[in-house]
Design an enzyme around this catalytic site. Structure first.
Site, PDB file in Angstrom:
ATOM      1  CG  ASP A   1      -1.978  -1.052   1.198  1.00 11.16           C
ATOM      2  OD1 ASP A   1      -2.028  -1.803   0.201  1.00 11.16           O
ATOM      3  OD2 ASP A   1      -2.760  -1.144   2.157  1.00 11.16           O
ATOM      4  CG  ASP A  45     -12.784  -2.660  -1.014  1.00 16.83           C
ATOM      5  OD1 ASP A  45     -12.281  -3.785  -1.160  1.00 16.83           O
ATOM      6  OD2 ASP A  45     -12.359  -1.644  -1.591  1.00 16.83           O
TER       7      ASP A  45
END
Length: 242
Positions: A8, A130
């Site tokens: 990330d 998500d």
């Protein structure tokens, strides 16, 4: 099952968040490409790269980091974060992404995403589902769409999506195990789906359980960076699968 370590990115650095909270950011390495090279050195073949700046800015921000990872390693890169236009999507592919995960844009502009599916094909696109409290979360997980996660996945599977990356936001970065019940429900309804488990994968037991359920891949993030899972263990598992 393929093991996919995660990188990330915020401000060009390799970070991890907890439950998607940007305020919980912890920097693990200033040079993401070095992290990617370590994954490659351990015999891993894929990497999941998320442009967290892009997710917030609503356009790709860290294209340069993607390009470095794609050109300086042989890893197959799945890239996500900030893909809102075809220009963003093309930029990701031009920078070396093998696949691109489409999250918020699939909620906001379903017709556009359907066009992309026709143009780029199901092998190159991953639906990002998500979930926060079983509802689809968007814009870096900061907004609640109100859409049921399973209904959302079924709808896109019917449109032709074959790959779905499902993250239970409540599990993300918590090092407390993945959302096995949710994955079971999804695969019970869509057994042919290539489901990628994400969020909470912390131990080899978690990995074996995801594989047993029928997940195609599992994304592993904080467990690697916090030394809960070693690259040696992951390498051993991948070798067993060959």
């Amino acid at each position: 099952m393929i093991l996919v370590p995660a990188i990330d990115i915020i401000n060009g650095q390799c970070v991890r968040l907890t439950k998607g909270d940007y305020g919980s950011k912890k920097v693990y390495n200033e040079f993401p490409v070095e992290v990617a090279k370590a994954f490659e050195g351990a015999g891993l073949t894929h990497v999941h790269v998320v442009d967290l700046d892009g997710a917030r800015a609503k356009h790709i921000v860290n294209a340069k980091v993607l390009e470095q990872i794609a050109t300086q390693t042989s890893l197959q890169v799945d890239f996500g974060g900030g893909i809102k236009t075809e220009t963003d999507l093309q930029t990701a592919f031009d920078c070396g992404a093998s696949q691109v995960t489409l999250g918020s844009v699939a909620v906001i502009e379903p017709e556009l995403v359907r066009e992309w599916l026709e143009k780029f094909g199901a092998e190159q696109l991953i639906l990002g589902a998500d979930a926060k409290n079983r509802r689809i979360a968007t814009h870096g997980w900061e907004q609640d769409s109100g859409l049921d996660v399973i209904d959302f996945i079924i709808e896109y599977a019917q449109k032709g999506f074959e790959y779905v990356l499902c993250t239970d936001v409540a599990k993300d970065g918590m090092l407390a195990g993945p959302s096995l019940e949710l994955y079971y429900e999804i695969l019970e309804q869509l057994p042919e789906l290539s489901l990628i488990a994400s969020g909470g994968v912390t131990s080899m037991d978690d990995i074996y359980q995801c594989a047993e359920l029928g997940c195609t891949a599992a994304i592993i993030g904080k467990a690697i960076y916090e030394n809960k899972l070693s690259l040696k263990e992951l390498e051993r598992y991948q070798t067993e699968q060959m």
